[in-house]
Design an enzyme around this catalytic site. Sequence first.
Site, PDB file in Angstrom:
ATOM      1  N   ARG A  10       2.830  -6.041   8.931  1.00 30.47           N
ATOM      2  CA  ARG A  10       1.963  -5.532   9.975  1.00 30.47           C
ATOM      3  C   ARG A  10       2.261  -4.744  11.207  1.00 30.47           C
ATOM      4  O   ARG A  10       2.904  -3.920  11.723  1.00 30.47           O
ATOM      5  CB  ARG A  10       0.238  -5.410  10.036  1.00 30.47           C
ATOM      6  CG  ARG A  10      -0.296  -5.293   8.008  1.00 30.47           C
ATOM      7  CD  ARG A  10      -1.155  -6.259   8.460  1.00 30.47           C
ATOM      8  NE  ARG A  10      -1.956  -5.958   7.158  1.00 30.47           N
ATOM      9  CZ  ARG A  10      -3.232  -6.492   7.081  1.00 30.47           C
ATOM     10  NH1 ARG A  10      -3.296  -7.899   7.479  1.00 30.47           N
ATOM     11  NH2 ARG A  10      -3.875  -6.132   5.521  1.00 30.47           N
ATOM     12  N   ASN A  37      -2.109  -0.732   6.781  1.00 31.34           N
ATOM     13  CA  ASN A  37      -1.273  -0.717   7.593  1.00 31.34           C
ATOM     14  C   ASN A  37      -0.916  -1.787   6.321  1.00 31.34           C
ATOM     15  O   ASN A  37      -0.951  -3.407   6.171  1.00 31.34           O
ATOM     16  CB  ASN A  37      -2.760  -1.768   7.801  1.00 31.34           C
ATOM     17  CG  ASN A  37      -3.635  -2.820   6.768  1.00 31.34           C
ATOM     18  OD1 ASN A  37      -4.038  -1.814   5.451  1.00 31.34           O
ATOM     19  ND2 ASN A  37      -4.313  -3.057   7.194  1.00 31.34           N
ATOM     20  N   PHE A  89     -15.389   3.656   7.622  1.00 37.04           N
ATOM     21  CA  PHE A  89     -13.637   3.943   6.850  1.00 37.04           C
ATOM     22  C   PHE A  89     -13.806   4.044   5.434  1.00 37.04           C
ATOM     23  O   PHE A  89     -12.680   4.188   4.395  1.00 37.04           O
ATOM     24  CB  PHE A  89     -12.908   2.815   7.401  1.00 37.04           C
ATOM     25  CG  PHE A  89     -13.496   1.145   7.215  1.00 37.04           C
ATOM     26  CD1 PHE A  89     -12.582   1.570   5.831  1.00 37.04           C
ATOM     27  CD2 PHE A  89     -13.538   0.743   8.398  1.00 37.04           C
ATOM     28  CE1 PHE A  89     -12.720  -0.090   5.735  1.00 37.04           C
ATOM     29  CE2 PHE A  89     -13.620  -0.808   8.139  1.00 37.04           C
ATOM     30  CZ  PHE A  89     -13.360  -1.048   6.843  1.00 37.04           C
ATOM     31  N   LYS A 123       0.789  -1.025   0.045  1.00 36.53           N
ATOM     32  CA  LYS A 123      -0.080  -0.200  -0.019  1.00 36.53           C
ATOM     33  C   LYS A 123       0.929   1.083   0.230  1.00 36.53           C
ATOM     34  O   LYS A 123       2.249   0.881   0.270  1.00 36.53           O
ATOM     35  CB  LYS A 123      -0.919  -0.028   1.384  1.00 36.53           C
ATOM     36  CG  LYS A 123      -1.524  -1.174   1.290  1.00 36.53           C
ATOM     37  CD  LYS A 123      -2.738  -1.442   2.101  1.00 36.53           C
ATOM     38  CE  LYS A 123      -3.813  -2.227   2.035  1.00 36.53           C
ATOM     39  NZ  LYS A 123      -5.078  -2.253   3.488  1.00 36.53           N
ATOM     40  N   ARG A 171      -1.227 -14.386   4.540  1.00 37.43           N
ATOM     41  CA  ARG A 171      -2.767 -14.019   5.922  1.00 37.43           C
ATOM     42  C   ARG A 171      -1.501 -13.477   7.204  1.00 37.43           C
ATOM     43  O   ARG A 171      -1.258 -13.208   7.705  1.00 37.43           O
ATOM     44  CB  ARG A 171      -3.759 -14.459   5.826  1.00 37.43           C
ATOM     45  CG  ARG A 171      -4.526 -13.705   4.927  1.00 37.43           C
ATOM     46  CD  ARG A 171      -6.309 -14.011   4.592  1.00 37.43           C
ATOM     47  NE  ARG A 171      -6.539 -13.855   5.270  1.00 37.43           N
ATOM     48  CZ  ARG A 171      -6.823 -12.349   5.093  1.00 37.43           C
ATOM     49  NH1 ARG A 171      -6.787 -12.226   4.434  1.00 37.43           N
ATOM     50  NH2 ARG A 171      -8.297 -11.452   6.698  1.00 37.43           N
ATOM     51  N   HIS A 214      -2.142  -5.503   1.702  1.00 41.35           N
ATOM     52  CA  HIS A 214      -3.562  -6.328   1.483  1.00 41.35           C
ATOM     53  C   HIS A 214      -2.781  -7.435   1.016  1.00 41.35           C
ATOM     54  O   HIS A 214      -1.995  -7.523   0.121  1.00 41.35           O
ATOM     55  CB  HIS A 214      -4.057  -5.779   0.609  1.00 41.35           C
ATOM     56  CG  HIS A 214      -5.327  -6.132   0.356  1.00 41.35           C
ATOM     57  ND1 HIS A 214      -6.895  -6.077   0.564  1.00 41.35           N
ATOM     58  CD2 HIS A 214      -5.562  -7.642  -0.484  1.00 41.35           C
ATOM     59  CE1 HIS A 214      -7.520  -6.933   0.216  1.00 41.35           C
ATOM     60  NE2 HIS A 214      -7.163  -7.322  -0.724  1.00 41.35           N
ATOM     61  N   THR A 236      -4.933  -7.040  10.582  1.00 44.41           N
ATOM     62  CA  THR A 236      -5.254  -6.284   9.933  1.00 44.41           C
ATOM     63  C   THR A 236      -4.570  -5.173  10.736  1.00 44.41           C
ATOM     64  O   THR A 236      -4.526  -3.868  10.838  1.00 44.41           O
ATOM     65  CB  THR A 236      -7.033  -6.027   9.883  1.00 44.41           C
ATOM     66  OG1 THR A 236      -7.394  -6.951   8.786  1.00 44.41           O
ATOM     67  CG2 THR A 236      -7.621  -4.383   8.723  1.00 44.41           C
TER      68      THR A 236
HETATM   69  P1  CMP Z   1      -7.768  -4.931   4.129  1.00 44.32           P
HETATM   70  O1  CMP Z   1      -6.404  -5.796   4.471  1.00 44.32           O
HETATM   71  O2  CMP Z   1      -6.566  -3.770   2.848  1.00 44.32           O
HETATM   72  O3  CMP Z   1      -8.874  -4.744   3.596  1.00 44.32           O
HETATM   73  C1  CMP Z   1      -9.863  -3.394   4.005  1.00 44.32           C
HETATM   74  C2  CMP Z   1      -8.985  -2.269   4.996  1.00 44.32           C
HETATM   75  O4  CMP Z   1     -10.157  -1.500   4.953  1.00 44.32           O
HETATM   76  C3  CMP Z   1      -8.292  -2.995   5.516  1.00 44.32           C
HETATM   77  O5  CMP Z   1      -6.657  -3.393   5.182  1.00 44.32           O
HETATM   78  C4  CMP Z   1      -7.958  -1.373   5.906  1.00 44.32           C
HETATM   79  O6  CMP Z   1      -6.786  -1.302   5.464  1.00 44.32           O
HETATM   80  C5  CMP Z   1      -9.247  -0.732   6.171  1.00 44.32           C
HETATM   81  N1  CMP Z   1      -9.294  -0.823   7.052  1.00 44.32           N
HETATM   82  C6  CMP Z   1     -10.667  -1.863   7.461  1.00 44.32           C
HETATM   83  N2  CMP Z   1     -10.904  -1.831   9.182  1.00 44.32           N
HETATM   84  C7  CMP Z   1     -11.005  -0.204   9.500  1.00 44.32           C
HETATM   85  C8  CMP Z   1     -11.279   0.731  10.137  1.00 44.32           C
HETATM   86  N3  CMP Z   1     -11.965   0.292  11.110  1.00 44.32           N
HETATM   87  N4  CMP Z   1     -10.928   2.059  10.309  1.00 44.32           N
HETATM   88  C9  CMP Z   1      -9.772   1.736   8.966  1.00 44.32           C
HETATM   89  N5  CMP Z   1      -9.782   1.156   8.235  1.00 44.32           N
HETATM   90  C10 CMP Z   1     -10.191   0.190   8.121  1.00 44.32           C
END
Ligand code: CMP
Length: 136
Positions: A104, A114, A59, A11, A87, A117, A93
């Site tokens: 992460r 984070n 979000f 990212k 994963r 993905h 996450t």
């Molecule tokens: P990703 O694995 O790319 O899948 C969805 C993305 O949404 C996640 O990683 C984070 O970057 C984002 N995300 C998930 N939960 C939240 C949250 N509570 N607040 C902000 N961003 C989030």
Amino acid sequence: MSLQKTLSIIKPDAYKAGHTNAINSMIENAGLIIVKKKELQLTKEQAQKFYSVHSEKPFYDELCDFMISGPIIVQMLEGKDAINLYRKVMGATNPEEAEENTIRKKFANSIQENAVHGSDSEENAVKELEFFFNEN
Ligand code: CMP
């Protein structure tokens, strides 16, 4: 366990901070092969489409803005049980919940920024690889 392919995204936060090589070393040290890789800059429309499953989440808008804030690397990974293995390498996450020695834990700034993905299921891996590579 079957040979699988999965999508990996480095990212904008991790790309900008120069963590791409360190992240890819962690991926390869786990036994995954980076089969395809390209650098790109998402448009707002592409980010909204890619994350459309989250369109009702509070979000969503911020997430899409973050994902277009700079270049990203999209990669096709291959290996035994690649989806779950990647994963595990990524960690939770929310970096506060991620285990030690995960991508992460080491590189993520927040639950949104984070670092990486990864596809969360075989069905989504097929869709997400199709999205970026027009194949699975
Ligand atoms: P990703 O694995 O790319 O899948 C969805 C993305 O949404 C996640 O990683 C984070 O970057 C984002 N995300 C998930 N939960 C939240 C949250 N509570 N607040 C902000 N961003 C989030």
